[in-house]
Design an enzyme around this catalytic site. Structure first.
Site, PDB file in Angstrom:
ATOM      1  N   HIS A  32      -2.349  -2.253  -9.591  1.00  9.86           N
ATOM      2  CA  HIS A  32      -3.305  -1.614  -8.686  1.00  9.86           C
ATOM      3  C   HIS A  32      -4.590  -2.420  -8.695  1.00  9.86           C
ATOM      4  O   HIS A  32      -4.974  -2.940  -9.736  1.00  9.86           O
ATOM      5  CB  HIS A  32      -3.591  -0.175  -9.153  1.00  9.86           C
ATOM      6  CG  HIS A  32      -4.165   0.672  -8.078  1.00  9.86           C
ATOM      7  ND1 HIS A  32      -5.505   0.679  -7.793  1.00  9.86           N
ATOM      8  CD2 HIS A  32      -3.579   1.506  -7.190  1.00  9.86           C
ATOM      9  CE1 HIS A  32      -5.711   1.503  -6.781  1.00  9.86           C
ATOM     10  NE2 HIS A  32      -4.568   2.017  -6.384  1.00  9.86           N
ATOM     11  N   HIS A  82       0.879  -1.191   0.000  1.00 11.03           N
ATOM     12  CA  HIS A  82       0.000   0.000   0.000  1.00 11.03           C
ATOM     13  C   HIS A  82       0.909   1.232   0.000  1.00 11.03           C
ATOM     14  O   HIS A  82       1.749   1.377  -0.881  1.00 11.03           O
ATOM     15  CB  HIS A  82      -0.893  -0.120   1.247  1.00 11.03           C
ATOM     16  CG  HIS A  82      -2.052   0.811   1.319  1.00 11.03           C
ATOM     17  ND1 HIS A  82      -2.440   1.646   0.314  1.00 11.03           N
ATOM     18  CD2 HIS A  82      -2.955   1.037   2.335  1.00 11.03           C
ATOM     19  CE1 HIS A  82      -3.511   2.338   0.689  1.00 11.03           C
ATOM     20  NE2 HIS A  82      -3.836   1.991   1.924  1.00 11.03           N
ATOM     21  N   ASP A 111       3.026   5.378  -6.614  1.00 16.04           N
ATOM     22  CA  ASP A 111       4.263   5.239  -5.852  1.00 16.04           C
ATOM     23  C   ASP A 111       5.497   5.051  -6.726  1.00 16.04           C
ATOM     24  O   ASP A 111       6.613   5.065  -6.225  1.00 16.04           O
ATOM     25  CB  ASP A 111       4.154   4.045  -4.889  1.00 16.04           C
ATOM     26  CG  ASP A 111       3.139   4.301  -3.804  1.00 16.04           C
ATOM     27  OD1 ASP A 111       3.212   5.386  -3.209  1.00 16.04           O
ATOM     28  OD2 ASP A 111       2.279   3.446  -3.564  1.00 16.04           O
TER      29      ASP A 111
HETATM   30  N1  CMC Z   1       4.743  -7.106 -10.116  1.00 21.14           N
HETATM   31  C1  CMC Z   1       4.575  -8.308 -10.722  1.00 21.14           C
HETATM   32  N2  CMC Z   1       3.387  -8.926 -10.851  1.00 21.14           N
HETATM   33  C2  CMC Z   1       2.313  -8.291 -10.350  1.00 21.14           C
HETATM   34  C3  CMC Z   1       2.419  -7.040  -9.717  1.00 21.14           C
HETATM   35  C4  CMC Z   1       3.692  -6.437  -9.607  1.00 21.14           C
HETATM   36  N3  CMC Z   1       3.839  -5.247  -9.018  1.00 21.14           N
HETATM   37  N4  CMC Z   1       1.189  -6.650  -9.302  1.00 21.14           N
HETATM   38  C5  CMC Z   1       0.356  -7.623  -9.667  1.00 21.14           C
HETATM   39  N5  CMC Z   1       1.020  -8.614 -10.315  1.00 21.14           N
HETATM   40  C6  CMC Z   1       0.447  -9.829 -10.910  1.00 21.14           C
HETATM   41  C7  CMC Z   1      -0.031 -10.807  -9.853  1.00 21.14           C
HETATM   42  O1  CMC Z   1       1.000 -11.733  -9.534  1.00 21.14           O
HETATM   43  C8  CMC Z   1      -1.211 -11.450 -10.548  1.00 21.14           C
HETATM   44  O2  CMC Z   1      -0.742 -12.383 -11.488  1.00 21.14           O
HETATM   45  P1  CMC Z   1      -1.581 -13.755 -11.766  1.00 21.14           P
HETATM   46  O3  CMC Z   1      -2.975 -13.335 -12.100  1.00 21.14           O
HETATM   47  O4  CMC Z   1      -0.865 -14.434 -12.873  1.00 21.14           O
HETATM   48  O5  CMC Z   1      -1.493 -14.517 -10.459  1.00 21.14           O
HETATM   49  C9  CMC Z   1      -1.833 -10.314 -11.346  1.00 21.14           C
HETATM   50  O6  CMC Z   1      -0.735  -9.405 -11.600  1.00 21.14           O
HETATM   51  C10 CMC Z   1      -2.960  -9.584 -10.628  1.00 21.14           C
HETATM   52  O7  CMC Z   1      -2.452  -9.084  -9.406  1.00 21.14           O
HETATM   53  P2  CMC Z   1      -3.162  -9.248  -7.989  1.00 21.14           P
HETATM   54  O8  CMC Z   1      -2.089  -9.461  -6.969  1.00 21.14           O
HETATM   55  O9  CMC Z   1      -4.263 -10.251  -8.083  1.00 21.14           O
HETATM   56  O10 CMC Z   1      -3.800  -7.817  -7.832  1.00 21.14           O
HETATM   57  P3  CMC Z   1      -4.298  -7.145  -6.486  1.00 21.14           P
HETATM   58  O11 CMC Z   1      -5.382  -6.230  -6.876  1.00 21.14           O
HETATM   59  O12 CMC Z   1      -4.594  -8.183  -5.450  1.00 21.14           O
HETATM   60  O13 CMC Z   1      -3.007  -6.347  -5.976  1.00 21.14           O
HETATM   61  C11 CMC Z   1      -1.408  -4.642  -5.676  1.00 21.14           C
HETATM   62  C12 CMC Z   1      -2.786  -5.007  -6.216  1.00 21.14           C
HETATM   63  C13 CMC Z   1      -1.212  -3.127  -5.758  1.00 21.14           C
HETATM   64  C14 CMC Z   1      -1.292  -5.068  -4.201  1.00 21.14           C
HETATM   65  C15 CMC Z   1      -0.322  -5.384  -6.515  1.00 21.14           C
HETATM   66  O14 CMC Z   1      -0.405  -4.941  -7.852  1.00 21.14           O
HETATM   67  C16 CMC Z   1       1.083  -5.164  -5.972  1.00 21.14           C
HETATM   68  O15 CMC Z   1       1.505  -5.896  -5.088  1.00 21.14           O
HETATM   69  N6  CMC Z   1       1.840  -4.143  -6.521  1.00 21.14           N
HETATM   70  C17 CMC Z   1       3.160  -3.809  -5.985  1.00 21.14           C
HETATM   71  C18 CMC Z   1       3.013  -2.948  -4.734  1.00 21.14           C
HETATM   72  C19 CMC Z   1       2.566  -1.546  -5.054  1.00 21.14           C
HETATM   73  O16 CMC Z   1       3.106  -0.892  -5.926  1.00 21.14           O
HETATM   74  N7  CMC Z   1       1.601  -1.060  -4.277  1.00 21.14           N
HETATM   75  C20 CMC Z   1       1.119   0.336  -4.376  1.00 21.14           C
HETATM   76  C21 CMC Z   1      -0.298   0.415  -4.794  1.00 21.14           C
HETATM   77  S1  CMC Z   1      -0.759   2.099  -5.275  1.00 21.14           S
HETATM   78  C22 CMC Z   1      -0.695   3.017  -3.790  1.00 21.14           C
HETATM   79  C23 CMC Z   1      -1.854   2.752  -2.965  1.00 21.14           C
HETATM   80  O17 CMC Z   1      -2.924   3.291  -3.246  1.00 21.14           O
HETATM   81  O18 CMC Z   1      -1.693   2.038  -1.972  1.00 21.14           O
END
Ligand code: CMC
Length: 428
Positions: A307, A268, A363
């Protein structure tokens, strides 16, 4: 003629149910009538991580994740970032309308004249270890502030609530700046109420008592725009935490400490810190392909990408990229920018990222700007928490005023043991 209802057939019983549809949504409680036996509990919906569950109606922030749209109270984020300032946006988010000149002057005055914290708050912060993470200090200090304002527990009184909102918005930069000075072993600098909200913040961070502090206007404005971009983001993890804690009628300081704790995590608001550490670890553009290989092999995440809601370029990231150029003119260009640009270039072309709609989020570039402004990396999540304060508090007020809201309390599917008898220790 089309009807705004959903017909559900339960194939276990052959029974059919018709439930109302409003805003493309059905009410989870309407599922409860679906039963096999009359004395069944009734059907529920299972949604770990709330991926498809609406927890509230809100009029504060609108996001269209597919189109990359973000609006506060209807105003596009691009216009606010270009033409407004953080305190005006804070007023808008809280009250629903842009202020008149008179309303703005009063709001600005009252915020800028509540910036001092109780001396005991300062002493409390001085008790932290010299290397305490500033976000840990921030969270703990916000929680401790509830003990200074016991009347804040009267959460159903609008005047009491407003008083705490003013205190919190006014004092979070002071708490944040003290946590920074503490981590540097520097004396704390008291607020200067003649300066702007962000100008005073820079003063409390930077001033070495060399007379009246004059913030660099470019950096002051850049920080103000960054604050606008971070002010609210509807029902994210931190805001949902604020609402959940607030739903038990906890005071706003305790609830906000919880929201800030949620923000602290690297998935986050802690992602800005994680991005910077990632860029430093990559170290050179030539190491980018190897790093990306690791991401695609699922050994790690590309921090600052992806995201839950945006499946397009995060509009905040676009604005931040523009501000970066202005900041670098003052501070000099960050060598990390080339690594970030190369990561982005590859990601926007690579099928792994394209097929998953992974774009830079807020971020990805903010950390590079903060670093160029000489903020230590550990301060980055705190820089997110300061402006998010108004979002948390406005969402908290909206929740308390919503007659449909009650104490938040999800259900579970219990998969543990059925009843079994206690076995004395000697027989185990
Ligand atoms: N790098 C590599 N793969 C990713 C990433 C990433 N940063 N983010 C998502 N994926 C992949 C994930 O492994 C999944 O793949 P599959 O469907 O094959 O298993 C797919 O993309 C969908 O991701 P998800 O984890 O199901 O998506 P989510 O909505 O649960 O998670 C997130 C969203 C922001 C937690 C995630 O994208 C992440 O961990 N990003 C990195 C951390 C980050 O930059 N966070 C800041 C968010 S913006 C600021 C805020 O508002 O907090």
């Amino acid at each position: 003629m089309a009807q705004n209802t959903l017909t559900i057939t339960d194939n276990r019983t052959g029974e059919t149910y018709e439930v109302p549809v409003e805003y493309d949504t059905i009410r989870a409680m309407d599922l409860r009538q679906i039963k096999v036996q009359q004395d069944d509990f009734g059907m529920m919906s299972y949604d770990p991580a709330f991926k498809n569950t609406v927890s509230t109606k809100s009029t504060i922030t609108y996001i269209d994740g597919a189109k990359g749209i973000l609006r506060y109270r209807g105003y596009p984020i691009e216009q606010l970032a270009e033409q407004s300032n953080y305190l005006e946006v804070a007023y808008l988010i809280l009250n629903g309308e842009l202020p008149t000149q008179e309303q703005y002057d009063e709001w600005e005055y009252v915020i800028l004249h509540h910036t001092f914290v109780h001396e005991s708050t300062k002493q409390l912060m001085q008790a932290f270890r010299h290397d305490a993470h500033p976000m840990g200090m921030f969270i703990s200090t916000i929680a401790a502030m509830s003990t200074f304002y016991p009347e804040s527990r009267d959460v159903l009184d609008p005047d009491t609530r407003l008083k705490q909102i003013i205190r919190l918005v006014a004092k979070v930069p002071t708490v944040a700046a003290f946590s920074y000075r503490h981590s540097r072993g520097l004396p704390y600098v008291y607020p200067d109420n003649d300066l702007s909200y962000t100008g005073n913040f820079l003063n409390m961070l930077d001033n070495m008592r060399q007379g009246k502090y004059e913030p660099d206007p470019v950096l002051e404005r850049a920080l103000d725009v960054l604050f606008i971009l971070h002010a609210d983001h509807e029902q994210n993890c931190g805001t949902a935490t604020m609402r959940v804690i607030g739903s038990s009628h906890s005071d706003p300081y305790s609830a906000m400490a919880g929201a800030a704790a949620a923000l602290y995590g690297p998935l986050h608001g802690g992602a800005n810190e994680a991005v910077l550490r990632m860029l430093l670890e990559i170290g050179d553009v030539k190491n980018v392909p190897e790093f990306m290989k690791g991401v695609k092999n699922r050994e790690r995440l590309l921090m600052g990408f992806g995201h839950r809601v945006y499946k397009n370029y995060d509009p905040r990231a676009k604005i931040i990229k523009k501000i970066a150029d202005e900041v670098f003119e003052v501070t000099g260009r960050s060598p990390l920018l080339d690594i970030a640009l190369e990561l982005e270039r590859i990601a926007l072309e690579d099928d792994f990222f394209v097929s998953r709609n992974l774009y830079p989020n807020v971020d990805f570039y903010s950390g590079i700007i903060y670093q160029a402004m000489r903020f230590p990396i550990a301060m980055f999540p705190v820089l997110f928490a300061i402006p998010r304060t108004i979002g948390w508090l406005s969402q908290w007020v909206e929740m308390l005023n919503d007659p449909e809201q009650k104490i938040a309390r999800p259900r579970q599917i219990y998969l543990g043991y059925d009843e079994r008898d206690y076995v004395p220790m000697s027989e185990r």
